[in-house]
Design a protein around this motif. Structure first.
Motif, PDB file in Angstrom:
ATOM      1  N   ILE A  97       0.818  -1.216   0.000  1.00 52.95           N
ATOM      2  CA  ILE A  97       0.000   0.000   0.000  1.00 52.95           C
ATOM      3  C   ILE A  97       0.851   1.266   0.000  1.00 52.95           C
ATOM      4  CG2 ILE A  97      -2.075  -1.012   1.000  1.00 52.95           C
ATOM      5  CD1 ILE A  97       0.476   0.853   3.164  1.00 52.95           C
ATOM      6  N   ALA A  98       2.157   1.128  -0.256  1.00 52.09           N
ATOM      7  CA  ALA A  98       3.085   2.252  -0.105  1.00 52.09           C
ATOM      8  C   ALA A  98       2.707   3.443  -0.972  1.00 52.09           C
ATOM      9  CB  ALA A  98       4.505   1.798  -0.426  1.00 52.09           C
ATOM     10  N   ALA A  99       2.388   3.214  -2.227  1.00 52.62           N
ATOM     11  CA  ALA A  99       2.100   4.320  -3.136  1.00 52.62           C
ATOM     12  C   ALA A  99       0.838   5.062  -2.707  1.00 52.62           C
ATOM     13  CB  ALA A  99       1.944   3.797  -4.565  1.00 52.62           C
ATOM     14  N   GLU A 100      -0.182   4.319  -2.312  1.00 56.00           N
ATOM     15  CA  GLU A 100      -1.430   4.954  -1.883  1.00 56.00           C
ATOM     16  C   GLU A 100      -1.232   5.747  -0.598  1.00 56.00           C
ATOM     17  OE1 GLU A 100      -6.130   3.722  -1.133  1.00 56.00           O
ATOM     18  OE2 GLU A 100      -4.640   2.195  -1.642  1.00 56.00           O
ATOM     19  N   ALA A 101      -0.461   5.201   0.338  1.00 54.62           N
ATOM     20  CA  ALA A 101      -0.211   5.906   1.594  1.00 54.62           C
ATOM     21  C   ALA A 101       0.618   7.162   1.361  1.00 54.62           C
ATOM     22  CB  ALA A 101       0.499   4.981   2.580  1.00 54.62           C
ATOM     23  N   ALA A 102       1.588   7.095   0.468  1.00 52.08           N
ATOM     24  CA  ALA A 102       2.441   8.250   0.180  1.00 52.08           C
ATOM     25  C   ALA A 102       1.653   9.397  -0.433  1.00 52.08           C
ATOM     26  CB  ALA A 102       3.576   7.836  -0.749  1.00 52.08           C
ATOM     27  N   ALA A 103       0.522   9.083  -1.051  1.00 53.39           N
ATOM     28  CA  ALA A 103      -0.310  10.113  -1.669  1.00 53.39           C
ATOM     29  C   ALA A 103      -1.211  10.828  -0.674  1.00 53.39           C
ATOM     30  CB  ALA A 103      -1.163   9.492  -2.773  1.00 53.39           C
ATOM     31  N   ALA A 104      -1.268  10.357   0.557  1.00 49.45           N
ATOM     32  CA  ALA A 104      -2.090  11.022   1.574  1.00 49.45           C
ATOM     33  C   ALA A 104      -1.495  12.395   1.884  1.00 49.45           C
ATOM     34  CB  ALA A 104      -2.145  10.182   2.846  1.00 49.45           C
ATOM     35  N   PRO A 105      -2.323  13.432   2.009  1.00 52.48           N
ATOM     36  CA  PRO A 105      -1.806  14.774   2.306  1.00 52.48           C
ATOM     37  C   PRO A 105      -1.082  14.812   3.644  1.00 52.48           C
ATOM     38  CG  PRO A 105      -4.098  14.861   1.590  1.00 52.48           C
ATOM     39  CD  PRO A 105      -3.781  13.422   1.835  1.00 52.48           C
ATOM     40  N   ALA A 106      -0.090  15.675   3.759  1.00 56.78           N
ATOM     41  CA  ALA A 106       0.657  15.829   5.014  1.00 56.78           C
ATOM     42  C   ALA A 106       0.171  17.013   5.833  1.00 56.78           C
ATOM     43  CB  ALA A 106       2.146  15.971   4.727  1.00 56.78           C
TER      44      ALA A 106
ATOM     45  N   PHE B  15      -5.180  15.882   5.472  1.00 57.31           N
ATOM     46  CA  PHE B  15      -5.047  14.503   5.920  1.00 57.31           C
ATOM     47  C   PHE B  15      -6.327  14.012   6.586  1.00 57.31           C
ATOM     48  CE2 PHE B  15      -4.081  11.277   9.106  1.00 57.31           C
ATOM     49  CZ  PHE B  15      -3.570  10.298   8.275  1.00 57.31           C
ATOM     50  N   ILE B  16      -6.915  14.815   7.440  1.00 52.37           N
ATOM     51  CA  ILE B  16      -8.150  14.388   8.109  1.00 52.37           C
ATOM     52  C   ILE B  16      -9.242  14.125   7.077  1.00 52.37           C
ATOM     53  CG2 ILE B  16      -9.981  15.078   9.703  1.00 52.37           C
ATOM     54  CD1 ILE B  16      -7.371  14.309  11.091  1.00 52.37           C
ATOM     55  N   ALA B  17      -9.350  14.974   6.074  1.00 52.19           N
ATOM     56  CA  ALA B  17     -10.335  14.752   5.014  1.00 52.19           C
ATOM     57  C   ALA B  17     -10.041  13.448   4.270  1.00 52.19           C
ATOM     58  CB  ALA B  17     -10.353  15.930   4.052  1.00 52.19           C
ATOM     59  N   TRP B  18      -8.765  13.201   3.971  1.00 51.90           N
ATOM     60  CA  TRP B  18      -8.371  11.964   3.294  1.00 51.90           C
ATOM     61  C   TRP B  18      -8.732  10.755   4.147  1.00 51.90           C
ATOM     62  CZ3 TRP B  18      -5.212   7.954   4.723  1.00 51.90           C
ATOM     63  CH2 TRP B  18      -4.828   7.061   3.723  1.00 51.90           C
ATOM     64  N   PHE B  19      -8.414  10.835   5.429  1.00 49.63           N
ATOM     65  CA  PHE B  19      -8.659   9.718   6.335  1.00 49.63           C
ATOM     66  C   PHE B  19     -10.155   9.431   6.438  1.00 49.63           C
ATOM     67  CE2 PHE B  19      -9.066   7.510  10.366  1.00 49.63           C
ATOM     68  CZ  PHE B  19      -7.977   6.667  10.380  1.00 49.63           C
ATOM     69  N   GLU B  20     -10.959  10.463   6.636  1.00 49.74           N
ATOM     70  CA  GLU B  20     -12.392  10.263   6.802  1.00 49.74           C
ATOM     71  C   GLU B  20     -13.042   9.728   5.530  1.00 49.74           C
ATOM     72  OE1 GLU B  20     -13.793  14.001   8.301  1.00 49.74           O
ATOM     73  OE2 GLU B  20     -13.248  13.503  10.377  1.00 49.74           O
ATOM     74  N   ALA B  21     -12.459  10.035   4.377  1.00 45.41           N
ATOM     75  CA  ALA B  21     -12.999   9.527   3.112  1.00 45.41           C
ATOM     76  C   ALA B  21     -12.806   8.020   2.978  1.00 45.41           C
ATOM     77  CB  ALA B  21     -12.340  10.245   1.937  1.00 45.41           C
ATOM     78  N   LEU B  22     -11.900   7.438   3.763  1.00 49.46           N
ATOM     79  CA  LEU B  22     -11.689   5.994   3.697  1.00 49.46           C
ATOM     80  C   LEU B  22     -12.961   5.226   4.045  1.00 49.46           C
ATOM     81  CD1 LEU B  22      -8.169   5.680   5.392  1.00 49.46           C
ATOM     82  CD2 LEU B  22      -8.696   5.433   2.949  1.00 49.46           C
ATOM     83  N   LYS B  23     -13.847   5.840   4.790  1.00 48.40           N
ATOM     84  CA  LYS B  23     -15.119   5.195   5.144  1.00 48.40           C
ATOM     85  C   LYS B  23     -15.919   4.836   3.904  1.00 48.40           C
ATOM     86  CE  LYS B  23     -19.275   5.935   7.954  1.00 48.40           C
ATOM     87  NZ  LYS B  23     -19.978   6.874   8.868  1.00 48.40           N
TER      88      LYS B  23
ATOM     89  N   THR C 151       1.957   9.903   6.716  1.00 45.98           N
ATOM     90  CA  THR C 151       2.188   8.744   5.861  1.00 45.98           C
ATOM     91  C   THR C 151       2.131   7.453   6.665  1.00 45.98           C
ATOM     92  OG1 THR C 151       3.554  10.045   4.348  1.00 45.98           O
ATOM     93  CG2 THR C 151       3.786   7.644   4.257  1.00 45.98           C
ATOM     94  N   ALA C 152       2.745   7.455   7.844  1.00 42.97           N
ATOM     95  CA  ALA C 152       2.748   6.252   8.679  1.00 42.97           C
ATOM     96  C   ALA C 152       1.329   5.902   9.146  1.00 42.97           C
ATOM     97  CB  ALA C 152       3.665   6.456   9.883  1.00 42.97           C
ATOM     98  N   ILE C 153       0.566   6.909   9.565  1.00 40.72           N
ATOM     99  CA  ILE C 153      -0.814   6.673   9.986  1.00 40.72           C
ATOM    100  C   ILE C 153      -1.643   6.149   8.815  1.00 40.72           C
ATOM    101  CG2 ILE C 153      -2.929   7.820  10.780  1.00 40.72           C
ATOM    102  CD1 ILE C 153      -1.062   9.726  12.392  1.00 40.72           C
ATOM    103  N   ALA C 154      -1.423   6.733   7.636  1.00 45.54           N
ATOM    104  CA  ALA C 154      -2.119   6.265   6.436  1.00 45.54           C
ATOM    105  C   ALA C 154      -1.766   4.814   6.133  1.00 45.54           C
ATOM    106  CB  ALA C 154      -1.773   7.156   5.249  1.00 45.54           C
ATOM    107  N   GLU C 155      -0.500   4.452   6.295  1.00 48.08           N
ATOM    108  CA  GLU C 155      -0.087   3.065   6.069  1.00 48.08           C
ATOM    109  C   GLU C 155      -0.868   2.119   6.973  1.00 48.08           C
ATOM    110  OE1 GLU C 155       4.588   3.587   4.665  1.00 48.08           O
ATOM    111  OE2 GLU C 155       4.112   2.786   6.653  1.00 48.08           O
ATOM    112  N   GLY C 156      -0.942   2.450   8.260  1.00 49.52           N
ATOM    113  CA  GLY C 156      -1.651   1.582   9.196  1.00 49.52           C
ATOM    114  C   GLY C 156      -3.117   1.422   8.833  1.00 49.52           C
ATOM    115  N   ALA C 157      -3.761   2.537   8.457  1.00 46.41           N
ATOM    116  CA  ALA C 157      -5.165   2.472   8.072  1.00 46.41           C
ATOM    117  C   ALA C 157      -5.363   1.586   6.850  1.00 46.41           C
ATOM    118  CB  ALA C 157      -5.694   3.881   7.807  1.00 46.41           C
TER     119      ALA C 157
END
Length: 299
Positions: free
Chosen positions: A68-77, A82-90, A273-279
């Motif tokens: 999932i490295a490429a997808e996680a690296a694309a998450a905003p910093a 980032f919060i918007a990106w994370f919440e969209a995972l739902k 990026t690390a938090i995105a990786e875990g998710a």
């Protein structure tokens, strides 16, 4: 058991660590090492085995990160992005909207529910323990949020409100025989990944993301499971674990994103990026489980 693991025990054409024998061995090792025990005269031999399994566990986690490295690296910093990106995972994260859950709510038989609960119950990854292990040495605000979440899991000091025993009520009612050796490797891999992130400090930020995405995505699945149990005649007490999480985790997710994710990324944007990786690791592991469950239950 872990001591019987061989390097050749992999599936032909599959990633090295996403294999039945490896995940089973890792699950047995996790069960052994996390269980309270007394001192042993064999502790040096146990350390040798632990070192070997730690190396293999690390290889497993790096394989999951690479996936999932490429997808996680694309998450905003930046925090807001980032919060918007994370919440969209739902809505757009791996495994979301899987047809397994409407089927559970509307069509699944008692035997299907019993089989799936056996798969879910055999892992070592209790949410309360994962939160407790993850919060070690965390910054103050995230640590407090994880503590509040843990306290909710513990029923706020009331044994009747503890979430683990609520699930156990259903497991006992279903007469589920949960065993590592009869659990599909996809479910073991999910539990093994969650345990690795919570118990290994180099994956601490990933663990925060993985736990947070559980809170974010669990309500819909829990509601569907509760509906299926109600349809099959289970009592309010027996389905309480899922009914509660269908509602409570909505607030837990809001609090987690505001009190844990936001200050962590504000303090150090590299953590995004690390938090995105875990998710994403957690969601991909769940997706593999859903697909395997459908293959087993719909054939």
């Amino acid at each position: 058991m872990a001591t019987n693991l061989r390097a050749s025990d992999t599936l032909a054409g599959a990633p090295q660590f996403l294999a039945d024998s490896f995940q089973r061995a890792l699950a047995h090792w996790n069960h052994e090492r996390l269980s309270p025990r007394f001192p042993s005269g064999d502790w040096q031999k146990e350390l040798d085995q632990d070192l070997r399994m730690r190396r293999l566990e690390g290889g497993f986690m790096e394989e999951l990160r690479a996936e999932i490295a490429a997808e996680a690296a694309a998450a905003p910093a930046d925090v807001e992005g980032f919060i918007a990106w994370f919440e969209a995972l739902k809505e757009v994260g791996p495994g979301q909207g899987d047809p397994l859950f409407p089927w559970i709510a509307e069509e699944a038989t008692l035997e299907s529910i019993r089989w799936m609960m056996a798969q879910e119950a055999a892992g070592e990854a209790g949410f309360d323990d994962l939160v407790a292990m993850t919060q070690v040495k965390m910054p103050t605000l995230p640590k407090l949020e994880l503590a509040r979440n843990y306290w909710d899991e513990m029923g706020r000091g009331n044994p009747k409100g503890m979430h683990g025993p609520m699930l156990e009520v259903l497991i006992q009612t279903l007469e589920v025989d949960a065993s590592i050796d009869t659990t599909v490797w996809e479910s073991l891999a999910l539990a093994n990944a969650m345990t690795a992130m919570a118990t290994t400090r180099r994956y601490a930020w990933q663990s925060v993301g993985a736990l947070g995405v559980i809170e974010l995505t669990a309500p819909g699945r829990s509601a569907a499971t509760a509906a299926g149990l109600k349809r099959l005649g289970f009592s309010e007490r027996e389905r309480r674990y899922f009914s509660l999480h269908a509602v409570l985790d909505v607030k837990h997710s809001e609090d987690w994103n505001r009190e844990a994710l936001r200050p962590l990324v504000e303090e150090d944007p590299r953590r995004a990026t690390a938090i995105a990786e875990g998710a994403l690791i957690r969601l991909k592991a769940g997706q593999r489980c859903f697909e395997r469950y459908r293959r087993e239950l719909w054939r």
